[in-house]
Design an enzyme around this catalytic site. Structure first.
Site, mmCIF file in Angstrom:
data_model
loop_
_atom_site.group_PDB
_atom_site.id
_atom_site.type_symbol
_atom_site.label_atom_id
_atom_site.label_comp_id
_atom_site.label_asym_id
_atom_site.label_seq_id
_atom_site.Cartn_x
_atom_site.Cartn_y
_atom_site.Cartn_z
ATOM 1 N N CYS A 295 110.108 48.818 -109.660
ATOM 2 C CA CYS A 295 109.192 47.857 -108.427
ATOM 3 C C CYS A 295 108.058 48.340 -107.973
ATOM 4 O O CYS A 295 107.235 47.606 -107.869
ATOM 5 C CB CYS A 295 110.440 47.897 -107.667
ATOM 6 N N ARG B 130 116.063 58.736 -115.313
ATOM 7 C CA ARG B 130 116.900 59.145 -114.038
ATOM 8 C C ARG B 130 117.711 60.638 -114.235
ATOM 9 O O ARG B 130 118.248 60.570 -115.314
ATOM 10 C CB ARG B 130 117.837 58.184 -113.444
ATOM 11 N N GLN C 84 114.959 49.405 -119.017
ATOM 12 C CA GLN C 84 115.167 48.414 -117.818
ATOM 13 C C GLN C 84 114.680 46.812 -118.106
ATOM 14 O O GLN C 84 113.500 46.797 -118.089
ATOM 15 C CB GLN C 84 115.003 48.845 -116.515
ATOM 16 N N ASP D 53 113.643 44.234 -116.461
ATOM 17 C CA ASP D 53 113.245 44.205 -115.000
ATOM 18 C C ASP D 53 112.543 42.952 -114.703
ATOM 19 O O ASP D 53 111.937 42.319 -115.757
ATOM 20 C CB ASP D 53 112.484 45.112 -114.407
ATOM 21 N N HIS E 280 110.360 41.158 -111.065
ATOM 22 C CA HIS E 280 110.001 41.409 -109.746
ATOM 23 C C HIS E 280 109.227 40.024 -109.380
ATOM 24 O O HIS E 280 108.459 39.734 -109.895
ATOM 25 C CB HIS E 280 109.390 42.618 -109.343
ATOM 26 N N LYS F 266 122.553 42.396 -102.087
ATOM 27 C CA LYS F 266 122.299 42.064 -103.695
ATOM 28 C C LYS F 266 123.372 41.288 -104.041
ATOM 29 O O LYS F 266 124.406 41.634 -103.401
ATOM 30 C CB LYS F 266 122.145 43.280 -104.589
ATOM 31 N N HIS G 157 114.082 41.784 -106.674
ATOM 32 C CA HIS G 157 114.395 42.714 -108.043
ATOM 33 C C HIS G 157 115.573 41.919 -108.657
ATOM 34 O O HIS G 157 116.854 41.719 -108.004
ATOM 35 C CB HIS G 157 114.835 44.063 -107.365
#
Length: 586
Positions: free
Chosen positions: A283, A312, A330, A332, A334, A413, A459
């Protein structure tokens, strides 16, 4: 029955947990009868069954587990009444000391001064417990109990404390239900993605890089095919793809809030005397892209898609094949948008999710996760964001359940929990509504009246991560991927060496049309070649012999054992193209 339980059906979550909690006490009583020297720690019910941590002077073996099960059945037949009572703090400590239970004493000492200290008694056995429980051990069906495993566990999760033994168990009201559950467990073992990943040549893990997957050639085909599909879908839904740096300065992560809220899970380094972090999330990179040029209300919603490799730091004990790794891609996105666009955009994302999950045959349920204790932003902003998500999802006829306090630190979320072919659920997709990060980075856009306003950020991920989704669908399909996704779509099996040239000509023709094909040119009997191709879960096998060469045909079989007979190559490729293009699940 305990007054806390209003319905006695095993379908009722509260009753089911109470049933399993009572089973944990029955198991502890059985162990104490058989080996009085064993010390008891904790024994809660869990999502499926229960466990009990124990300190024993010997290692529990399968033979011990069989003895415990037999004693548990006896206790069920005795129909012992479960009776709750309370003791003052000092009496409770003395009571457990006299019983020689040091772990229970420690638990009591750590309770708040004014906390009620309750116990449950059944026959000669008494345990420290807040309850609730069934009213009698006779409510548990002794022939439907199974102890599943025994693993090591640290007392109170502290690696510096005592190592205990954790015995897991499961039970059902009917023997048939237990048998069905155990069969599902065996089927899950057969479908284990770590096992299939190795057998099918998809991915591997090495001690030299714990938690970091190695993609093998066929695994790369699978991954890239998923990514190709992801790109097609996101182009259709008007996303633009970006890529942001792997390593960025500490100051960025401080502004985003990750340094304060997520630092323990981040890998860090020092470059030119400054602190940097390898990104655990994408993000902040999307925010920096947004900042590169001014934006107006006409640009919004602005949808950035990113297949970002994130890292991570997961504890070694939490690593689990592709399900829990230390680096993953990921999928992703945004989205920067105005507040009055939230409802329409959330609906749009939900429909995209529905399209993707339906393709894989994955039904889903939705959870609304609300404000956690460790959050940023005002309660007012959080309430607005939570209400916006709830309103959007219910407006298209979708239902959700509330998951209190499990939102991200920056916003609530909607989590999408998909269900695989074994009935297991996996949290994959998420839509996170963020009122915080755009403001922390001073993002703005020009409104229709020439003023300035701060955008909202959504997100969202569909797969969750490519790695985890590969693990899920490997088990969902038991490695038998649909033809469009299979690393090898066709395997050509020449019956004799005379057919080798013809087999290679067929391979070249199929390859030229974009199909993934292999030729098994080994000097082996055709029966063995067919068996091995079936075990490799290749969707289609072409068996070619003298007659096929003479007639310019191909003899086609499926991995399910169906003989489609002889046909022209043109007819087969037309059929294969239809199956691949439609992405049908065979």
């Amino acid at each position: 029955m305990s007054e806390e339980i209003k319905e006695f059906s095993f379908e009722n979550e509260e009753y089911r947990q109470t049933y399993w909690h009572t089973c944990s006490h029955i198991m502890a009583q059985a162990v104490k009868r058989l080996w009085p020297e064993v010390k008891l720690a904790i024994g809660p019910s869990i999502k499926e069954g229960w466990y009990y941590d124990m300190d024993a002077p010997f290692a529990f073996t399968p033979e011990h587990m069989t003895e415990i099960e037999a004693e548990m059945r006896k206790i069920c037949k005795e129909k012992l009444k479960l009776e709750r009572f309370e003791l003052p703090r000092e009496e409770a400590i003395k009571f457990m000391e006299e019983k020689g239970e040091p772990y229970k004493v420690e638990l009591i000492q750590d309770l708040p001064e004014d906390a009620p200290i309750s116990f449950y008694k059944q026959g000669e056995f008494t345990d420290l417990c807040a309850g609730p429980h069934l009213d009698s051990t006779g409510r548990v069906k002794g022939n439907a109990i199974k102890l599943l495993a025994c693993n090591a566990a640290y007392w109170r999760g502290d690696s510096n404390r005592e190592t205990l033994q954790r015995i897991y168990g499961i039970a059902f009201p009917k023997k048939e239900e237990l048998d069905a559950y155990l069969e599902r467990i065996e089927e899950a073992k057969r479908r284990d993605h770590r096992k299939l990943g190795k057998e099918l040549g998809l991915f591997a893990f090495r001690d030299e890089a714990p938690g970091f997957p190695f993609y093998l050639p066929k695994g790369m085909v699978l991954k890239n095919t998923l990514i190709d599909y992801w790109r097609q879908v996101h182009k259709k839904w008007n996303y633009v793809e970006i890529s942001t740096p792997q390593i960025m300065k500490r100051t960025l992560w401080e502004t985003s809030g990750h340094w304060d809220h997520y630092k323990d899970n981040m890998y860090t380094t020092v470059i030119d005397g400054e602190d940097f972090a390898i990104k655990p999330m994408n993000c902040p990179g999307s925010i920096l892209v947004y900042e590169l040029e001014p934006h107006s209300y006409r640009d919004l919603p602005l949808r950035y898609g990113e297949l970002g490799l994130v890292h991570r730091h997961e504890l070694s004990g939490a690593l689990h094949g592709m399900f829990r790794v230390r680096c993953f891609t990921q999928d992703d996105a945004h989205i920067l948008l105005a507040k009055d666009q939230i409802k329409d955009e959330v609906i749009r994302i939900a429909r995209l999710f529905d399209e993707v999950y339906s393709l894989f045959g994955l039904p889903y349920k939705i959870e609304l996760s609300t404000m956690p204790e460790d959050h940023i932003g005002t309660r007012e902003d959080w309430e607005k964001a939570e209400n916006a998500l709830a309103d959007a999802i219910t407006s298209i006829g979708k239902e959700y359940v509330v998951n209190p306090g499990d939102g991200a630190f920056y916003g609530p979320k909607l989590d999408f929990h998909i269900q695989d072919s074994l009935g297991r659920t996996w949290q994959c997709g998420t839509i996170q509504l963020d009122y915080q990060l755009p403001g922390r980075f001073d993002l703005e856009y020009t409104t229709s009246d020439g003023g300035k306003d701060v955008p909202v950020m959504i997100h969202r991920v569909v797969f969750g991560s490519i790695e985890r989704f590969i693990g899920i669908i490997t088990e969902h399909f038991a490695g038998a991927f649909p033809a469009w996704l299979a690393p090898v779509q066709v395997k050509i099996l020449p019956v004799t060496d005379r057919a080798l040239d013809y087999a290679k000509d067929l391979s070249d023709a199929l390859d030229g049309q974009g199909f993934r094909v292999e030729v098994d040119d080994r000097n082996e009997k055709i029966g063995k070649k067919i068996r091995e191709a079936t075990l490799e879960k290749v969707p289609y096998m072409i068996v070619v012999g003298d007659r096929d060469m003479e007639n310019k045909t191909v003899s086609v079989r499926t991995r399910a054992g169906e003989d489609l007979g002889a046909m022209s190559l043109e007819d087969f490729t037309a059929k294969l193209k239809e199956v691949v293009d439609s992405k049908v699940i065979q």
